[in-house]
Design a protein around this motif. Sequence first.
Motif, short mmCIF file in Angstrom:
data_model
loop_
_atom_site.label_atom_id
_atom_site.label_comp_id
_atom_site.label_asym_id
_atom_site.label_seq_id
_atom_site.Cartn_x
_atom_site.Cartn_y
_atom_site.Cartn_z
N THR A 153 0.83 -1.21 0.00
CA THR A 153 0.00 0.00 0.00
C THR A 153 0.86 1.25 0.00
O THR A 153 0.55 2.23 -0.69
CB THR A 153 -0.97 0.00 1.20
N LEU A 154 1.94 1.24 0.77
CA LEU A 154 2.84 2.39 0.80
C LEU A 154 3.42 2.64 -0.59
O LEU A 154 3.44 3.78 -1.07
CB LEU A 154 3.95 2.18 1.83
N SER A 155 3.86 1.59 -1.24
CA SER A 155 4.39 1.71 -2.60
C SER A 155 3.34 2.25 -3.56
O SER A 155 3.61 3.13 -4.39
CB SER A 155 4.90 0.35 -3.07
N LEU A 156 2.11 1.74 -3.44
CA LEU A 156 0.99 2.20 -4.27
C LEU A 156 0.75 3.69 -4.07
O LEU A 156 0.60 4.44 -5.04
CB LEU A 156 -0.27 1.40 -3.92
N MET A 157 0.70 4.14 -2.81
CA MET A 157 0.44 5.55 -2.51
C MET A 157 1.58 6.44 -2.99
O MET A 157 1.34 7.50 -3.58
CB MET A 157 0.22 5.76 -1.00
N GLN A 158 2.81 6.01 -2.77
CA GLN A 158 3.96 6.81 -3.20
C GLN A 158 4.01 6.93 -4.71
O GLN A 158 4.29 8.01 -5.25
CB GLN A 158 5.26 6.21 -2.66
N ASP A 159 3.70 5.85 -5.41
CA ASP A 159 3.70 5.87 -6.88
C ASP A 159 2.63 6.81 -7.41
O ASP A 159 2.88 7.60 -8.33
CB ASP A 159 3.50 4.45 -7.43
N GLU A 160 1.42 6.74 -6.83
CA GLU A 160 0.34 7.63 -7.30
C GLU A 160 0.66 9.09 -6.97
O GLU A 160 0.41 9.97 -7.79
CB GLU A 160 -1.00 7.23 -6.66
N ALA A 161 1.21 9.34 -5.79
CA ALA A 161 1.56 10.71 -5.41
C ALA A 161 2.59 11.30 -6.37
O ALA A 161 2.56 12.49 -6.67
CB ALA A 161 2.07 10.75 -3.97
N LYS A 162 3.47 10.46 -6.87
CA LYS A 162 4.54 10.91 -7.76
C LYS A 162 4.08 10.93 -9.23
O LYS A 162 4.38 11.88 -9.95
CB LYS A 162 5.75 9.98 -7.61
N ASN A 163 3.37 9.88 -9.66
CA ASN A 163 3.11 9.70 -11.09
C ASN A 163 1.65 9.84 -11.51
O ASN A 163 1.35 9.76 -12.70
CB ASN A 163 3.60 8.30 -11.53
N GLY A 164 0.74 10.01 -10.55
CA GLY A 164 -0.67 10.11 -10.91
C GLY A 164 -0.95 11.34 -11.76
O GLY A 164 -0.21 12.33 -11.71
N LYS A 165 -2.01 11.26 -12.54
CA LYS A 165 -2.38 12.38 -13.42
C LYS A 165 -3.46 13.26 -12.78
O LYS A 165 -3.48 14.46 -12.98
CB LYS A 165 -2.90 11.86 -14.77
N ASP A 166 -4.35 12.66 -12.01
CA ASP A 166 -5.46 13.40 -11.41
C ASP A 166 -5.00 14.09 -10.13
O ASP A 166 -4.48 13.43 -9.21
CB ASP A 166 -6.63 12.44 -11.11
N ALA A 167 -5.21 15.39 -10.05
CA ALA A 167 -4.73 16.18 -8.91
C ALA A 167 -5.35 15.71 -7.58
O ALA A 167 -4.66 15.64 -6.56
CB ALA A 167 -5.03 17.66 -9.13
N LEU A 169 -6.60 12.67 -6.77
CA LEU A 169 -6.07 11.36 -6.38
C LEU A 169 -4.61 11.45 -5.96
O LEU A 169 -4.18 10.78 -5.03
CB LEU A 169 -6.26 10.34 -7.51
N LYS A 170 -3.83 12.32 -6.64
CA LYS A 170 -2.44 12.53 -6.23
C LYS A 170 -2.38 13.09 -4.81
O LYS A 170 -1.58 12.64 -3.99
CB LYS A 170 -1.74 13.52 -7.19
N ALA A 171 -3.23 14.08 -4.53
CA ALA A 171 -3.25 14.69 -3.20
C ALA A 171 -3.70 13.67 -2.15
O ALA A 171 -3.14 13.62 -1.04
CB ALA A 171 -4.17 15.90 -3.19
N PHE A 172 -4.70 12.85 -2.49
CA PHE A 172 -5.16 11.80 -1.59
C PHE A 172 -4.02 10.84 -1.27
O PHE A 172 -3.78 10.51 -0.10
CB PHE A 172 -6.33 11.03 -2.24
N ALA A 173 -3.30 10.41 -2.28
CA ALA A 173 -2.18 9.47 -2.09
C ALA A 173 -1.07 10.09 -1.26
O ALA A 173 -0.52 9.45 -0.35
CB ALA A 173 -1.66 8.99 -3.44
N ALA A 174 -0.74 11.35 -1.55
CA ALA A 174 0.32 12.04 -0.81
C ALA A 174 -0.06 12.21 0.66
O ALA A 174 0.79 12.09 1.55
CB ALA A 174 0.60 13.40 -1.45
#
Length: 195
Positions: A153-167, A169-174
């Motif tokens: 889950t940590l890897s998933l969140m870090q990846d989305e925070a870094k590489n996600g396109k939707d602002a 979802l990126k903020a949620f992950a970060a």
Amino acid sequence: MKKLSYAMMIAAAAIAFQSCNSAPKDAKESADSLNKTKDTTTNVAATGGIAVSADDAKFATTAANGGMAEVALGKLAQEKSTNADIKSFGAMMVTDHGKVNDELMAIAKTKNITLPAAVDADHQKKMDDLSKLTGKDFDKAYVDAMIDGHKKTLSLMQDEAKNGKDADLKAFAAKTAPAVQMHLDAINKIHDSMK
């Protein structure tokens, strides 16, 4: 008569073959499939489209799946564990992941992302396996599952925070990643105390 029997055997074989290929999808696969049909690039008139990229939608379904599993496993830990630290950790999973799940559902609703209604087959198997264990066997298996799950889950969140396109979802992950790291640190501490 032989021709009729032959035709019936072919029909029966075709039906049997077709039914073998229509294995039921689990909830996550169904949600991912629905999100693909809502892709804004292909079918917007029929489905209303989806407001995020396919990768962002997949992140949302994966995160929701994992979050639901954490809540269910947290409840199981509260019921089955004899270790006070594990019971407390399970309660924290129910509370924290419950809030995160609600937040993700709200984002998904605004983006027209379909989230799974239940955990996928892998998480269900893990819950079924854990529910059969008791005492120290349960505690060890639960702690191992939590370490593994929180690393993913940590890897998933870090990846989305870094590489996600939707602002959003990126903020949620970060925002979620530090809490997942805190959970991982806590379960590692419990793991070390059990040695």
